[in-house]
Write an enzyme that holds these catalytic residues in place. Structure first.
Site, PDB file in Angstrom:
ATOM      1  N   SER E  16       0.814  -1.224   0.000  1.00  0.00           N
ATOM      2  CA  SER E  16       0.000   0.000   0.000  1.00  0.00           C
ATOM      3  C   SER E  16       0.842   1.265   0.000  1.00  0.00           C
ATOM      4  O   SER E  16       0.411   2.295  -0.515  1.00  0.00           O
ATOM      5  CB  SER E  16      -0.912   0.024   1.225  1.00  0.00           C
ATOM      6  OG  SER E  16      -0.141   0.012   2.419  1.00  0.00           O
ATOM      7  N   ASP E 196      -0.381   5.523  12.063  1.00  0.00           N
ATOM      8  CA  ASP E 196      -0.239   4.093  12.373  1.00  0.00           C
ATOM      9  C   ASP E 196       1.210   3.633  12.237  1.00  0.00           C
ATOM     10  O   ASP E 196       1.473   2.445  12.276  1.00  0.00           O
ATOM     11  CB  ASP E 196      -1.171   3.259  11.487  1.00  0.00           C
ATOM     12  CG  ASP E 196      -0.922   3.488  10.006  1.00  0.00           C
ATOM     13  OD1 ASP E 196       0.065   4.165   9.650  1.00  0.00           O
ATOM     14  OD2 ASP E 196      -1.719   2.987   9.190  1.00  0.00           O
ATOM     15  N   HIS E 199       1.682   4.053   7.221  1.00  0.00           N
ATOM     16  CA  HIS E 199       1.305   4.777   6.003  1.00  0.00           C
ATOM     17  C   HIS E 199       1.711   6.237   6.121  1.00  0.00           C
ATOM     18  O   HIS E 199       1.069   7.007   6.828  1.00  0.00           O
ATOM     19  CB  HIS E 199      -0.210   4.675   5.796  1.00  0.00           C
ATOM     20  CG  HIS E 199      -0.677   3.273   5.546  1.00  0.00           C
ATOM     21  ND1 HIS E 199      -1.259   2.494   6.525  1.00  0.00           N
ATOM     22  CD2 HIS E 199      -0.618   2.486   4.446  1.00  0.00           C
ATOM     23  CE1 HIS E 199      -1.554   1.310   6.025  1.00  0.00           C
ATOM     24  NE2 HIS E 199      -1.175   1.263   4.772  1.00  0.00           N
TER      25      HIS E 199
END
Lengths: 225, 225, 225, 225, 225, 225, 225, 225
Positions: E16, E196, E199
């Site tokens: 991601s 977090d 990211h």
């Protein structure tokens, strides 16, 4: 007296006037799966007046359909459902396409094809239904326009004649929805019942539902007790 | 014989059972502005059967409302609309909140307040309506539960008694919707008519509509001609 | 003492009361994949109290399912997941359809089929599970209605008896959810716990979760240390 | 023994950890209006275990709020609600903004302001509440990070000390949520309980709820009967 | 000096952090098809500084992927695209699942599998690429946490060592993203760069992009002329 | 050497090229509140390279705005924010409306009004800012079209001259974005950088960001250590 | 020869047939702000054929409006816009409401009010417009129904006569849209041009646009050169 | 004189300029299935002016398509539809991709492939159409940029030459849309007709439609009578 018997299953098939947002693939069950048009109204009046009979009403209308489209799905949508009673109201789109998209002639269903196909479906149902069909109701298509010289109304009347002829020939109950609308149109302009003269308001659906119920012996004075 | 006269304006007021997604601020006009519950059904049957009368039906139901809430909007939502006829069905939420949020007591409308407020609204309407009100219809609230020992049903019956008493006292037409549902509940389990025993299916709305129409002399055998 | 051992995998299967918006195809993992009903609550209490055990909880509930539907997916949704423990709570929809759509009889699962199918699934699990199932928990279905004379409640109690019988016969742990709800219903009206008497509020899910945890020896006084 | 009495009203105020999508303007009533975090869990456990007490739980958490924001709405959101019991958990955003947007210093609430404001709110509540507040619960804010040398954790511990000091000074019940999390963090990595170390999973909310309930004498072994 | 030559095609693959909402099936072309993370930034700096080279940048990151997932799509998503240069940054999810869903062990990719699979993909690319790969860039995965005693950070460092080892062994360019973040973390708390710790914000992506560009000889002082 | 000092606040104001979906009312803070255009890029490069400085970047661009619109909001959107540094890039819409809606002349901002208004805003900022503005950056508007005979480009160049003149007159730092784009346009057709020749791709934003950073002494070779 | 002069501003006002999703508050500018009905078509043909004139077309139609509604907004929506030319097409809803909601008589605008109000607006425009209005175009409302005995068509013709009378009286240009439709209806059934006989297809809008353009001397053979 | 005969079917094929949100799979019929660009305008003008001819217009444009893409769907989207007349306008994307994504060379359709493929499609249509094609219209692609030295315009002119050559060679009617735009561009800046110089406003579509209609003998002075 009401012609339906305890636990009879009654299937309606037709176009958008029948459909009214019914559930897929089968228009029956909870949460208005039956749609909110005349079929829903028929079911509501049957259930509230004859709760002891447990009549089962199924709506298999599909928006935009013509008799040619019904033929495609007759096995799954009528025969396989094993109806005790079947009501058919079709023809509006067979005609309308001749008038709203006149150049797309392959979408038109002319009267010969209409009559032949409708009769074929009637025969197939009478012959193949197991258990045997208890009753067939043929409802004329209608156009909410009182002027019989109007071209689309005139065509509609011709198709209505086909329905009447086939009802007589095959012993079906006839519901003349056009006649029912004509009575109201003496008092109300067409726009009160449908902006496009085709898709009825709740009042228009009540006209259809009441015509249907009259034809099968519905008794409004009966109490559920 | 139908008690309404040509061009009479009939206003319905109540809670979610009346509301059924009616238009705002006034529930009248094109595109199902009248909602798709019993009010819509009453209008559909009136218009299709008595098109020559031009009865005007207005839906002023609001979801969640109690008689206390109706009082807040009585001037704008009833008096200002100048009804010829007024039908009131209220009480479900007055009671329900006592049973679904029992700790939030300020949201409960107990029977004394219910009776006093309802009578106040009745009197206000009778005295202040110009033109003079032709008829008042009081409809009992109902609970789709046949067990009279059920606590909420028992409370509902007490509130229903208030409605009956006020109808008698003020010469209003009474519609006993609870009695109408009770007849059907002899044959059908409550879940068939409403999952939560409050918000009816189309069949449930037909029970209400038919009770109402019976009380005002609706004649199903009449033809629009 | 808690019956689960380190790293045990515990699968719950059932209907919408179990489902509560769990992830597909397997209800396990990040972002509330486990749903926010009693299964989520069980997992939350297990993880917060016994973090050292690493119990793995999987939610395989599917809204609307009956025991007949569980059978269709038993291989993929139970056997293939290799549970150490399995908890089953099914029956609400098997019964409800008999009461909310009484005419659609093909959707009803009557008690004989219910018992036979449930036992078949139990046996299949006991016999085929590899590794061997450590424990089976059978939870009765429930109806949040204290009146035992209510028709649907009465039926529910019969199905509950089947569950009790099968639990005894096959040595499963029994969770009598109906009994747990009945205790609370002495103090609260059903609408406080569920508008439709079926789908519980958070408080209702807490009743189920606590009944379950009690049956497997959960110790609330334990500290994670 | 549970310290709450029959019909006590218990208000929770705080930030997003309290909020969890509660209803506006007041977080109480039907349809999960109370939110689905630790407040909902507390309410579910209270209602399912002590249904006879009719404890009323209200959630007034607001995402993103700091003690400075609570002050703005203290009159309407606490005093006007007339709580019997009040639980406060605030501080996370007072600190977090110092670490996630360090340059926007006007958004930071440093420890002096934190302590002064929190004490001001406590005093205001004790002095102005009518009826008199029965009990005050002060919950420390927490950071789901076991490393006490972590800068944000270290700051959190300082703010936690303020809460402990104020609880002792004003006779409030103290809930040390950080201590409760620390026990679980011996066994689980922080990411299992919250990706951002702030917003807990259901298991994290269970840790908070159980700490709270323990502090007010909740008895898990009690049966609703 | 920039190592890329005119018309070189540069493919990025990863999870991601690479993905950032790139287009499917191939992340290249108009309308931010390349995503808005570090890959987009690399492309923007290359195109604006070396417009005469016509470097072609393709983003093949997929959210949630581990090296095990890359293997599944290596043929279509790397080999078939015929890259001149390939940059790989993978490992975050291989590790993260061990910490956020510790019980779901089948989702974890432990270090032996990580190393073996990554090396297999490297070899496959070196051997099978036609035309021959001009350059391979291996980027370490990173965790935005400065505490090397943190369990997840410690694991990340081990996986980072694997990447360094493989880069040395196979002559790849190494980009030590963790080292680049560590420098910034001396001045900023982790929450400023990622809530977090995984990211990154735009600033975090700039750290990655600049590390990458430094490793391939990007010259910021160059003018496009 | 970078001209910004520790904790300097840098405000950007302009039109859609600046805006890029920034937060309202103030474009600063978490979750890309700063927008994803050149301002976001400037902030990302500053924060990642000079984390120890804590530069605060605020984006006050608004899509569609002309210098006339900036004037309306200058007090709240510039003066009240107390910038240490201010960067202005305006003029595109002042000109574009002359070419895309030529008949709506009241929407055009011709060069006299442009110059007078821009100077008025500059003076207001220099004179009224408290604390005193440390630096003013004037960025020319640009048109991504290399043909200087193009009518809109020609007009753009005239407005660019105004910006240059005002920069010289008031001692502002000048950023000639048009010149920066022109260098790239020698190698790339305009459509690669912007379909409408106005709203740049990421590469186009990189051109602007790099021009800006160059003008304030940004050092790419610096390491955050 | 085209009657418009360089830079003339032409305002259209009317109902939904004019509106066609125009922008608010003023229907002019980029992105089809002018709507996609006959007004958009008029503008497109004017701009493509006479680009050198810079005619400015503004659409001020509002769905559902009657002449009574136009009066409410005449100052802001006509006078304040300072048109050089004004085109009015109104009346459809004034009549339609008499036919689709016959009981809601307060919504009907009968012919006396229609004529008086329309004339009042005409006079107000002629007298108050500054600069002086160069030309006024009155367009008859129309009903796409060839049967002159149809009740709504008959009423429409009466209102059309009012428009013709007022055009003659006040020296306005008359556009007889009904006559234009009648010619086409000799060949096409009404449903081809509008399902509800009111809202035209693109072909129907072309009929209106061409009638309008003919009346103002548009020359199709002219080339923009 | 109009070259179309009664009931002729006219198919348009092309890219987004033709497409304009037409229906799938075939762009013909009710509810603007034909799209709202130049094809819709052509149909509207034909139907309103020549209603007696019943010309059937079908829109088969697809956004983003190049001649290479047309080839893929030629059988189903042209041949199978059995057109009497076919109009082709293709080439914009063949060229645009060379300029907006210059590095993705496999997406470019260079002039040799363009010419060969277009001729192949022309021949296939002429030879295989049954019934025989009555007429073929080739429309040049266009770029709304008057500067012939502009690189993309220059390329467009070369592709336009191909279209002219093929029209001459195969006896097709030529529509020089570029020439038509050029005339208007003498008076209007390109941004008035298209922000991106490719997708026209309504005025731009009118330019195309009028060029097309002129080429097939459309007579604006004709009346439908």
């Amino acid at each position: 007296m009401l012609q339906f018997e305890k636990n009879d299953k009654l299937v309606f098939i037709g176009d958008s006037i029948t459909d009214c947002n019914r559930a897929r693939p089968v228009g029956e069950g909870l949460f208005d799966a039956i749609g909110k048009g005349y079929v829903g109204l028929v079911e509501a009046l049957l259930t509230s007046t004859y709760p002891e009979l447990g009549i089962r009403v199924v709506n298999m209308g599909t928006s935009g359909h013509r008799v040619r489209d019904l033929k495609e799905r007759w096995q799954t949508d009528v025969i396989d459902l094993k109806p005790d009673w079947l009501a058919i109201m079709i023809g509006t789109n067979d005609i309308w396409r001749q008038y709203d998209v006149p150049t797309m002639t392959e979408n038109h269903v002319y009267i010969e094809e209409y009559e032949a196909t409708l009769e074929e479906l009637i025969l197939q149902t009478i012959l193949q239904s197991k258990p045997k069909l208890k009753g067939l109701v043929l409802m004329t298509p209608f156009f909410i326009e009182p002027n019989k010289a109007d071209r689309m109304r005139a065509t509609m009347d011709q198709y209505g004649e086909v329905v009447k002829r086939l009802a007589a020939k095959h012993g079906a109950i006839l519901v003349d929805t056009q006649a029912a609308f004509d009575k109201v149109l003496k008092h109300l302009y067409s726009a009160t019942l449908a902006w496009d003269r085709v898709h009825p308001t709740q009042a228009g659906h009540a006209i259809i539902a009441r015509s249907f119920l009259k034809s099968v012996g519905f008794d409004y004075t009966k109490d559920p007790e």
